[in-house]
Scaffold this motif. Structure first.
Motif, PDB file in Angstrom:
ATOM      1  N   ILE A 183       0.838  -1.196   0.000  1.00  0.00           N
ATOM      2  CA  ILE A 183       0.000   0.000   0.000  1.00  0.00           C
ATOM      3  C   ILE A 183       0.879   1.255   0.000  1.00  0.00           C
ATOM      4  O   ILE A 183       1.787   1.384   0.811  1.00  0.00           O
ATOM      5  N   THR A 184       0.571   2.150  -0.935  1.00  0.00           N
ATOM      6  CA  THR A 184       1.256   3.440  -0.992  1.00  0.00           C
ATOM      7  C   THR A 184       0.211   4.550  -1.016  1.00  0.00           C
ATOM      8  O   THR A 184      -0.978   4.294  -1.221  1.00  0.00           O
ATOM      9  N   TYR A 185       0.686   5.776  -0.800  1.00  0.00           N
ATOM     10  CA  TYR A 185      -0.214   6.925  -0.757  1.00  0.00           C
ATOM     11  C   TYR A 185       0.310   8.017  -1.690  1.00  0.00           C
ATOM     12  O   TYR A 185       0.791   9.053  -1.238  1.00  0.00           O
ATOM     13  N   PRO A 186       0.216   7.790  -2.995  1.00  0.00           N
ATOM     14  CA  PRO A 186       0.716   8.784  -3.948  1.00  0.00           C
ATOM     15  C   PRO A 186      -0.118  10.073  -3.927  1.00  0.00           C
ATOM     16  O   PRO A 186      -1.233  10.092  -3.406  1.00  0.00           O
ATOM     17  N   LYS A 187       0.435  11.132  -4.509  1.00  0.00           N
ATOM     18  CA  LYS A 187      -0.262  12.418  -4.506  1.00  0.00           C
ATOM     19  C   LYS A 187      -1.583  12.347  -5.253  1.00  0.00           C
ATOM     20  O   LYS A 187      -2.552  13.017  -4.899  1.00  0.00           O
ATOM     21  N   LYS A 188      -1.629  11.554  -6.311  1.00  0.00           N
ATOM     22  CA  LYS A 188      -2.870  11.353  -7.066  1.00  0.00           C
ATOM     23  C   LYS A 188      -3.167   9.861  -7.094  1.00  0.00           C
ATOM     24  O   LYS A 188      -2.424   9.097  -7.719  1.00  0.00           O
ATOM     25  N   ALA A 189      -4.219   9.451  -6.410  1.00  0.00           N
ATOM     26  CA  ALA A 189      -4.500   8.019  -6.282  1.00  0.00           C
ATOM     27  C   ALA A 189      -5.997   7.747  -6.371  1.00  0.00           C
ATOM     28  O   ALA A 189      -6.821   8.561  -5.952  1.00  0.00           O
ATOM     29  N   ILE A 190      -6.311   6.587  -6.917  1.00  0.00           N
ATOM     30  CA  ILE A 190      -7.687   6.083  -6.916  1.00  0.00           C
ATOM     31  C   ILE A 190      -7.663   4.737  -6.205  1.00  0.00           C
ATOM     32  O   ILE A 190      -6.967   3.807  -6.632  1.00  0.00           O
ATOM     33  N   TYR A 191      -8.413   4.651  -5.109  1.00  0.00           N
ATOM     34  CA  TYR A 191      -8.448   3.445  -4.294  1.00  0.00           C
ATOM     35  C   TYR A 191      -9.699   2.638  -4.623  1.00  0.00           C
ATOM     36  O   TYR A 191     -10.820   3.151  -4.563  1.00  0.00           O
ATOM     37  N   ILE A 192      -9.491   1.361  -4.960  1.00  0.00           N
ATOM     38  CA  ILE A 192     -10.583   0.484  -5.387  1.00  0.00           C
ATOM     39  C   ILE A 192     -10.766  -0.672  -4.425  1.00  0.00           C
ATOM     40  O   ILE A 192      -9.819  -1.399  -4.115  1.00  0.00           O
ATOM     41  N   ASP A 193     -11.987  -0.858  -3.974  1.00  0.00           N
ATOM     42  CA  ASP A 193     -12.378  -2.119  -3.337  1.00  0.00           C
ATOM     43  C   ASP A 193     -13.466  -2.717  -4.227  1.00  0.00           C
ATOM     44  O   ASP A 193     -14.590  -2.223  -4.260  1.00  0.00           O
ATOM     45  N   PRO A 194     -13.137  -3.753  -4.997  1.00  0.00           N
ATOM     46  CA  PRO A 194     -14.111  -4.279  -5.964  1.00  0.00           C
ATOM     47  C   PRO A 194     -15.352  -4.874  -5.319  1.00  0.00           C
ATOM     48  O   PRO A 194     -16.452  -4.782  -5.872  1.00  0.00           O
ATOM     49  N   ILE A 195     -15.169  -5.499  -4.155  1.00  0.00           N
ATOM     50  CA  ILE A 195     -16.317  -5.988  -3.377  1.00  0.00           C
ATOM     51  C   ILE A 195     -15.985  -5.776  -1.906  1.00  0.00           C
ATOM     52  O   ILE A 195     -15.277  -6.574  -1.293  1.00  0.00           O
ATOM     53  N   ASP A 196     -16.481  -4.691  -1.349  1.00  0.00           N
ATOM     54  CA  ASP A 196     -16.324  -4.489   0.090  1.00  0.00           C
ATOM     55  C   ASP A 196     -17.445  -5.258   0.771  1.00  0.00           C
ATOM     56  O   ASP A 196     -18.631  -5.000   0.518  1.00  0.00           O
ATOM     57  N   GLY A 197     -17.069  -6.225   1.605  1.00  0.00           N
ATOM     58  CA  GLY A 197     -18.053  -7.134   2.181  1.00  0.00           C
ATOM     59  C   GLY A 197     -18.070  -8.458   1.433  1.00  0.00           C
ATOM     60  O   GLY A 197     -19.133  -9.028   1.162  1.00  0.00           O
ATOM     61  N   THR A 198     -16.882  -8.954   1.088  1.00  0.00           N
ATOM     62  CA  THR A 198     -16.802 -10.213   0.329  1.00  0.00           C
ATOM     63  C   THR A 198     -17.437 -11.374   1.083  1.00  0.00           C
ATOM     64  O   THR A 198     -18.074 -12.242   0.475  1.00  0.00           O
ATOM     65  N   THR A 199     -17.293 -11.413   2.395  1.00  0.00           N
ATOM     66  CA  THR A 199     -17.921 -12.494   3.168  1.00  0.00           C
ATOM     67  C   THR A 199     -19.442 -12.457   3.012  1.00  0.00           C
ATOM     68  O   THR A 199     -20.085 -13.501   2.830  1.00  0.00           O
ATOM     69  N   ASN A 200     -20.031 -11.264   3.049  1.00  0.00           N
ATOM     70  CA  ASN A 200     -21.469 -11.137   2.793  1.00  0.00           C
ATOM     71  C   ASN A 200     -21.816 -11.594   1.382  1.00  0.00           C
ATOM     72  O   ASN A 200     -22.815 -12.293   1.161  1.00  0.00           O
TER      73      ASN A 200
END
Length: 258
Positions: free
Chosen positions: A69-86
């Motif tokens: 995990i990095t924190y660049p100045k311009k970033a797009i953070y993706i969670d394709p399925i938040d709640g995979t267990t659900n």
């Protein structure tokens, strides 16, 4: 508008998400209870391609493809399925989450639950929305009458500091609130604070893609997001708190009881 661009890109994955939700899935393990399916990977690939084309100056940080995990100045953070267990257990609290950040601040975010057809979105300075309707946080100011939501970190399996923190904070707050819920999706929890279903939310040991979109949605709905010290939350911090702002001080006080 960035918000509209994001919504269109996320909506491209609606059918794939629903197909996976109703299908028999190939479940693999990233950890003892940290699960991933072929649909997490496929949705992230599709999102990454479209987002890179639409936002070529931004680095894509995805849950399934990022090794460090990095924190660049311009970033797009993706969670394709938040709640995979659900998602695996056919529980409807699961969503695609995409957050755009620049210079350490959220610029725009979308959290879309195709199962319930709930699309939460925000752009800085432009308000927060559920589908096409503007949303705002709850007006409840009495902590005793507040419905709180939380989550349990994957690190619970080690029964270490995170596990002890979860038990302690629940013991503190359960008697002095209306009740506590746990949906299993941090992105949805934040959005439900934003639209007034919950008065407050707290959790520890989350990843940036879990909250990158939801943080802005809460703020644009006139809510508050902070760390456990009451300071502005920064991606990667260990503890996140969000609320309708009216009960935030009580939330802070009870999070920090030893």
């Amino acid at each position: 508008m960035i918000r509209e661009k994001l919504i269109n890109i996320v909506m491209e994955c609606r059918e794939l998400f629903l197909q996976g939700y109703h299908a028999d899935k190939n479940v693999q393990y990233k950890g003892t209870v940290d699960l991933v399916t072929e649909y997490d990977v496929a949705i992230e690939k599709r999102l990454s391609k479209s987002l890179q084309e639409a936002f070529p100056d931004f680095e894509i940080i995805g849950e399934e493809s990022t090794k460090e995990i990095t924190y660049p100045k311009k970033a797009i953070y993706i969670d394709p399925i938040d709640g995979t267990t659900n998602f695996i257990h056919s529980l409807p609290f699961c969503a695609i989450s995409v957050g755009v950040w620049e210079e350490g601040r959220a610029v725009a975010g979308v959290v879309y639950n195709p199962v319930l057809d709930e699309c939460f979105s925000a752009e800085r300075g432009g308000g927060a929305y559920l589908n096409d309707k503007r949303i705002f946080v709850s007006k409840q100011h009495d902590f005793q009458q507040s419905l709180i939501v939380t989550g349990f970190p994957y690190t619970k399996v080690t029964k270490g500091e995170d596990y002890e923190w979860v038990l302690r904070t629940m013991a503190n707050m359960l008697p002095i609130t209306r009740d506590i819920r746990r949906t299993g999706s941090a992105a949805i929890d934040l959005c439900y604070v934003a639209c007034g279903k919950f008065e407050a939310y707290y959790e520890c040991n989350l990843k940036p893609w879990d909250v990158a979109a939801g943080v802005l949605i809460v703020e644009e709905a006139h809510g508050k997001v902070s760390n456990e010290k009451g300071e502005e939350y920064a991606l990667g911090e260990h503890i996140i708190l969000s609320s309708n702002a009216l009960v935030h001080n009580e939330l802070l006080k009870n999070i920090n009881i030893g």
